[in-house]
Design an enzyme around this catalytic site. Structure first.
Site, PDB file in Angstrom:
ATOM      1  N   TYR A   1      32.417  30.509  38.873  1.00  0.00           N
ATOM      2  CA  TYR A   1      33.100  31.589  39.254  1.00  0.00           C
ATOM      3  C   TYR A   1      31.827  32.034  40.339  1.00  0.00           C
ATOM      4  O   TYR A   1      32.274  32.557  40.941  1.00  0.00           O
ATOM      5  CB  TYR A   1      33.733  32.556  38.234  1.00  0.00           C
ATOM      6  CG  TYR A   1      34.152  33.729  38.344  1.00  0.00           C
ATOM      7  CD1 TYR A   1      34.723  34.325  39.041  1.00  0.00           C
ATOM      8  CD2 TYR A   1      33.433  34.737  37.997  1.00  0.00           C
ATOM      9  CE1 TYR A   1      35.206  35.568  39.196  1.00  0.00           C
ATOM     10  CE2 TYR A   1      33.036  36.224  38.201  1.00  0.00           C
ATOM     11  CZ  TYR A   1      34.097  36.836  38.742  1.00  0.00           C
ATOM     12  OH  TYR A   1      34.775  38.058  39.362  1.00  0.00           O
TER      13      TYR A   1
ATOM     14  N   ASP B   1      49.206  35.369  51.539  1.00  0.00           N
ATOM     15  CA  ASP B   1      48.574  33.884  50.729  1.00  0.00           C
ATOM     16  C   ASP B   1      47.036  34.376  51.441  1.00  0.00           C
ATOM     17  O   ASP B   1      46.918  33.725  52.191  1.00  0.00           O
ATOM     18  CB  ASP B   1      49.587  32.239  50.810  1.00  0.00           C
ATOM     19  CG  ASP B   1      47.495  31.415  49.788  1.00  0.00           C
ATOM     20  OD1 ASP B   1      46.874  32.185  49.641  1.00  0.00           O
ATOM     21  OD2 ASP B   1      48.612  30.296  50.148  1.00  0.00           O
TER      22      ASP B   1
ATOM     23  N   THR C   1      39.679  35.352  38.858  1.00  0.00           N
ATOM     24  CA  THR C   1      39.066  35.946  38.172  1.00  0.00           C
ATOM     25  C   THR C   1      38.908  34.922  36.768  1.00  0.00           C
ATOM     26  O   THR C   1      38.151  35.771  35.520  1.00  0.00           O
ATOM     27  CB  THR C   1      39.592  36.524  37.584  1.00  0.00           C
ATOM     28  OG1 THR C   1      40.724  37.040  37.345  1.00  0.00           O
ATOM     29  CG2 THR C   1      39.040  38.111  39.236  1.00  0.00           C
TER      30      THR C   1
ATOM     31  N   TRP D   1      32.638  43.794  34.788  1.00  0.00           N
ATOM     32  CA  TRP D   1      33.015  44.725  32.259  1.00  0.00           C
ATOM     33  C   TRP D   1      33.963  45.272  33.447  1.00  0.00           C
ATOM     34  O   TRP D   1      34.874  46.784  32.625  1.00  0.00           O
ATOM     35  CB  TRP D   1      32.622  45.501  32.188  1.00  0.00           C
ATOM     36  CG  TRP D   1      31.064  44.477  31.527  1.00  0.00           C
ATOM     37  CD1 TRP D   1      30.009  43.248  31.644  1.00  0.00           C
ATOM     38  CD2 TRP D   1      30.342  44.505  30.571  1.00  0.00           C
ATOM     39  NE1 TRP D   1      29.918  42.565  31.821  1.00  0.00           N
ATOM     40  CE2 TRP D   1      29.147  43.435  30.398  1.00  0.00           C
ATOM     41  CE3 TRP D   1      30.300  45.088  29.868  1.00  0.00           C
ATOM     42  CZ2 TRP D   1      29.109  43.321  29.177  1.00  0.00           C
ATOM     43  CZ3 TRP D   1      29.147  45.692  28.104  1.00  0.00           C
ATOM     44  CH2 TRP D   1      29.472  44.628  28.142  1.00  0.00           C
TER      45      TRP D   1
END
Length: 291
Positions: free
Chosen positions: A126, A37, A63, A151
């Site tokens: 984000y 973690d 994400t 991408w």
């Protein structure tokens, strides 16, 4: 050379494990979220001090771009505090750290491809959490490589290619955004770039800093989707054509703003490491592996 990987089950982490398993001249330890973690500094310090890596690769990240608008504290914990913990631990054992970042650190309003020295201006939680992670890594460990990409797609995890193939099985028409531009990037190519960088910085300490790595040619999401379906039909992944209609960002509102321009200038990484941009069209030839 000893390499520690955080986030082994992600798109890039999985490709890194596949790649490193074939490398006989190095030792690596790849861990998932349950095993490491990164938001726990005590656990990070313990594992790093025991393994004593030469290089730490952070392939772990939060994400969920839209969910980050509500889960901003969680996004910051994973994308800022986690990388900072890894960088601090790397510094303690004199290791280098390679940290994966994103095009979302930019506002996406430029008419040109973004260079590493362009001003950052993230437009959502984000992107802000990822930029904070970049800054934390740079401050905590001088021996750092920050690799911005965009991408990302591949055989592992969730991504645009898999989503398109899944939707095509139940629909005959799709609307795909045509006013956002970028370079699709194959996760396996990112893994290869990271391995190339790892081997070079193990010999040369003058190449640290921020680099861009993404795919070429640049396209919009609509064109990318058309290419996915073209190859899928050629290789019998799809049995019938699907109509792909171009739509605008305004036609497809999302909680988080997407960059209109995600094109990254990759000259620096080519000049420093000889790394060419990801050939995403070549990677799509293996489209059976994504379905």
């Amino acid at each position: 050379m000893k390499i520690l990987i955080a986030g082994k089950n992600g798109q890039v982490g999985s490709c890194l494990v596949d790649l490193l398993e074939a490398q006989t001249e190095l030792t690596f330890l790849a861990l998932d979220r349950e095993e490491l973690d990164i938001t726990d500094p005590i656990q990070v310090d313990k594992i790093v001090s025991e393994f004593q890596p030469n290089i730490i690769i952070n392939a772990a990240a939060y994400t969920a771009v839209d969910k980050a608008e509500q889960e901003c504290e969680l996004a910051k914990a994973v994308n800022r505090d986690g990388p900072q913990n890894l960088a601090h631990a790397a510094n303690k054992v004199n290791a280098a750290i390679i940290h994966i970042s994103t095009d979302y650190v930019f506002d996406g309003d430029s008419a040109e491809s973004y260079t590493e020295s362009d001003v950052t201006a993230p437009q959502g939680e984000y992107g802000r959490s990822k930029l904070a992670g970049e800054q934390a890594v740079a401050q905590a460990c001088s021996k750092h490589i920050i690799l911005r990409t965009a991408w990302v797609f591949g055989e592992h995890g969730n991504n645009f290619v898999k989503t398109m193939l899944r939707l095509a099985k139940t629909r005959d028409t799709l609307g795909v955004v045509a006013d956002q531009f970028g370079g699709p990037t194959y996760a396996g190519d990112i893994a290869n770039a990271i391995l190339t960088i790892s081997k070079q910085i193990a010999r040369d300490s003058h190449a640290y800093g921020i680099y861009h790595f993404s795919g070429f040619p640049h396209v919009n999401w609509h064109t990318f989707a058309e290419k996915i379906f073209e190859i899928a039909l050629e290789q019998n992944v799809l049995v019938q054509p699907i109509q792909v209609n171009p739509i605008t960002t305004l036609d497809y509102p999302t909680p988080a703003k997407r960059p209109a321009n995600s094109r990254l200038n990759c000259d620096k990484i080519h000049n420093a490491f000889g790394i060419k941009q990801s050939d995403w069209q070549a990677a799509l030839v293996r489209i059976q592996e994504y379905s």
